[in-house]
Design a protein around this motif. Structure first.
Motif, mmCIF file in Angstrom:
data_model
loop_
_atom_site.group_PDB
_atom_site.id
_atom_site.type_symbol
_atom_site.label_atom_id
_atom_site.label_comp_id
_atom_site.label_asym_id
_atom_site.label_seq_id
_atom_site.Cartn_x
_atom_site.Cartn_y
_atom_site.Cartn_z
ATOM 1 N N PHE A 1 0.849 -1.191 0.000
ATOM 2 C CA PHE A 1 0.000 0.000 0.000
ATOM 3 C C PHE A 1 0.889 1.247 0.000
ATOM 4 N N VAL A 2 0.270 2.356 -0.404
ATOM 5 C CA VAL A 2 0.864 3.674 -0.225
ATOM 6 C C VAL A 2 -0.136 4.507 0.562
ATOM 7 N N VAL A 3 0.301 5.082 1.669
ATOM 8 C CA VAL A 3 -0.591 5.874 2.520
ATOM 9 C C VAL A 3 -0.025 7.283 2.668
ATOM 10 N N ARG A 4 -0.921 8.188 2.931
ATOM 11 C CA ARG A 4 -0.541 9.582 3.174
ATOM 12 C C ARG A 4 0.382 10.126 2.081
ATOM 13 N N GLY A 5 0.011 9.837 0.867
ATOM 14 C CA GLY A 5 0.717 10.425 -0.263
ATOM 15 C C GLY A 5 1.834 9.569 -0.810
ATOM 16 N N ASN A 6 2.905 9.340 -0.048
ATOM 17 C CA ASN A 6 4.061 8.623 -0.597
ATOM 18 C C ASN A 6 4.733 7.684 0.406
ATOM 19 N N HIS A 7 4.057 7.296 1.452
ATOM 20 C CA HIS A 7 4.639 6.373 2.441
ATOM 21 C C HIS A 7 4.217 4.944 2.115
ATOM 22 N N ARG A 8 5.197 4.115 1.814
ATOM 23 C CA ARG A 8 4.895 2.716 1.499
ATOM 24 C C ARG A 8 4.629 1.923 2.785
ATOM 25 N N VAL A 9 3.670 1.019 2.683
ATOM 26 C CA VAL A 9 3.324 0.127 3.793
ATOM 27 C C VAL A 9 3.233 -1.289 3.245
ATOM 28 N N THR A 10 3.914 -2.220 3.900
ATOM 29 C CA THR A 10 3.865 -3.634 3.508
ATOM 30 C C THR A 10 3.188 -4.422 4.611
ATOM 31 N N VAL A 11 2.189 -5.207 4.227
ATOM 32 C CA VAL A 11 1.411 -5.985 5.202
ATOM 33 C C VAL A 11 1.556 -7.466 4.884
ATOM 34 N N TYR A 12 1.871 -8.259 5.900
ATOM 35 C CA TYR A 12 1.836 -9.712 5.807
ATOM 36 C C TYR A 12 0.555 -10.204 6.463
ATOM 37 N N MET A 13 -0.145 -11.129 5.790
ATOM 38 C CA MET A 13 -1.258 -11.855 6.393
ATOM 39 C C MET A 13 -0.879 -13.331 6.399
ATOM 40 N N PHE A 14 -1.018 -13.994 7.559
ATOM 41 C CA PHE A 14 -0.505 -15.361 7.703
ATOM 42 C C PHE A 14 -1.329 -16.119 8.745
ATOM 43 N N ASN A 15 -1.061 -17.405 8.846
ATOM 44 C CA ASN A 15 -1.748 -18.271 9.809
ATOM 45 C C ASN A 15 -1.089 -18.110 11.176
ATOM 46 N N SER A 16 -1.764 -17.433 12.097
ATOM 47 C CA SER A 16 -1.162 -17.163 13.407
ATOM 48 C C SER A 16 -1.179 -18.382 14.323
ATOM 49 N N ARG A 17 -1.877 -19.447 13.927
ATOM 50 C CA ARG A 17 -1.798 -20.681 14.721
ATOM 51 C C ARG A 17 -0.471 -21.398 14.443
ATOM 52 N N ALA A 18 0.019 -21.279 13.228
ATOM 53 C CA ALA A 18 1.309 -21.873 12.890
ATOM 54 C C ALA A 18 2.469 -20.955 13.276
ATOM 55 N N VAL A 19 2.247 -19.643 13.187
ATOM 56 C CA VAL A 19 3.266 -18.657 13.552
ATOM 57 C C VAL A 19 2.640 -17.693 14.566
ATOM 58 N N PRO A 20 2.666 -18.029 15.857
ATOM 59 C CA PRO A 20 1.984 -17.219 16.875
ATOM 60 C C PRO A 20 2.605 -15.833 17.003
ATOM 61 N N VAL A 21 1.770 -14.808 16.948
ATOM 62 C CA VAL A 21 2.250 -13.431 17.018
ATOM 63 C C VAL A 21 2.910 -13.141 18.364
ATOM 64 N N GLN A 22 2.388 -13.744 19.447
ATOM 65 C CA GLN A 22 2.940 -13.444 20.765
ATOM 66 C C GLN A 22 4.387 -13.878 20.919
ATOM 67 N N LYS A 23 4.863 -14.754 20.025
ATOM 68 C CA LYS A 23 6.263 -15.169 20.060
ATOM 69 C C LYS A 23 7.179 -14.087 19.492
ATOM 70 N N ALA A 24 6.607 -12.942 19.092
ATOM 71 C CA ALA A 24 7.426 -11.852 18.567
ATOM 72 C C ALA A 24 8.287 -11.209 19.648
ATOM 73 N N GLN A 25 7.935 -11.417 20.904
ATOM 74 C CA GLN A 25 8.796 -10.938 21.976
ATOM 75 C C GLN A 25 10.084 -11.754 22.004
ATOM 76 N N PRO A 26 11.219 -11.164 22.295
ATOM 77 C CA PRO A 26 11.462 -9.758 22.660
ATOM 78 C C PRO A 26 11.795 -8.857 21.471
ATOM 79 N N ILE A 27 11.644 -9.366 20.226
ATOM 80 C CA ILE A 27 11.953 -8.522 19.071
ATOM 81 C C ILE A 27 11.019 -7.317 19.044
#
Length: 287
Positions: A210-236
């Motif tokens: 996506f591009v938001v607010r004129g010229n800022h690029r945004v990249t979004v990942y959508m994935f299976n959070s049961r296979a890759v649990p988001v809460q394991k993102a700590q401490p990163i």
């Protein structure tokens, strides 16, 4: 010594090697055998291996009787003793029951020996289960780390999209394992630039640009959070609670990264915007 004579001599002493190692050979034969060993490296090596085998067997720790089995046998013996005492009080001794108890204990010993040979005891099984859970947790944590690293790499050096039509996104579902739909960023204007399926080791995610607010690029990942649990993102990434939802936010290689999950779908977002805006965007993507 010729090969024929060596073979003949070895065959003459072959049956005595085990007895010699076990110190069961009489002195006269032992002297003859030792004279042969000095001249025969193969027989000498066999004696060395036999001694090593004996030493290993002596160091082997015998298995102990499990406490549960010991308790069951003791309870059975106590029960039979109580029955004997009751029968003695009635002047009708039943010696057969004591014999039965002894037979039961002997049978339990046999069961124990067979059980030790066929399966590990309960503590060992519990230890294996704990190790398996720890390995699974480590694998999930590594999967999240790989996902976040890939997200930032793909954001910094984006590949061409496979499609620029948001109506094509449902075709990604079987590859990603979760419903893939275009996020609606609500009050934040966002232009959809395209999407592709991205493979990370043995996992796949839908990559949306996506591009938001004129010229800022945004990249979004959508994935299976049961296979890759988001809460394991700590401490990163560090946890926050926004609108009663846990969000994980941080900075990786100079880019703002935010991640969250809803109903088994994980969302991870990278941008050059601040952490607060990235948090708003990832929450809006889940709506």
């Amino acid at each position: 010594m010729s090969a024929a004579k060596s073979i003949e001599s070895c065959s003459r002493f072959d049956h005595a090697l085990s007895a010699y190692v076990d110190c069961e050979l009489d002195p006269d034969h032992a002297i003859d055998l030792e004279s042969h060993l000095v001249q025969c490296p193969p027989c000498f090596e066999q004696v060395r291996l036999l001694r090593s085998l004996r030493a290993s067997l002596k160091r082997a720790r015998p298995s102990g009787c499990p406490d549960a089995l010991r308790a069951r046998v003791a309870a059975a013996v106590a029960h039979e003793q109580a029955r004997d005492a009751a029968q003695s009080a009635e002047s009708r001794p039943r010696l057969v029951h004591r014999g039965y108890a002894i037979a039961l204990a002997a049978a339990a010993g046999v069961v124990f020996v067979v059980g030790v040979a066929r399966r590990p005891d309960a503590p060992a099984e519990a230890a294996k289960a704990d190790a398996a859970r720890a390995a699974a947790d480590l694998t999930r944590a590594e999967s999240v780390e790989v996902l976040l690293d890939d997200l930032v790499t793909q954001h910094a050096q984006p590949l061409p999209p496979e499609t620029t039509n948001p109506e094509d996104l449902p075709r990604f579902d079987p590859f990603v394992g979760v419903p893939v739909r275009r996020p609606q960023f609500q009050s934040i204007p966002a232009n959809f630039m395209g999407a592709r399926v991205h493979t990370m080791r043995d996992r796949r995610a839908a990559l949306l640009q996506f591009v938001v607010r004129g010229n800022h690029r945004v990249t979004v990942y959508m994935f299976n959070s049961r296979a890759v649990p988001v809460q394991k993102a700590q401490p990163i990434l560090q946890p926050r609670v926004v609108r009663e939802r846990p969000v994980y936010v941080g900075n990786i290689n100079g880019y703002s990264v935010a991640a969250a999950e809803r109903s088994g779908v994980g969302y991870a977002l990278a941008s050059d915007l601040g952490d607060d805006v990235s948090t708003q965007l990832v929450l809006a993507a889940m709506q």
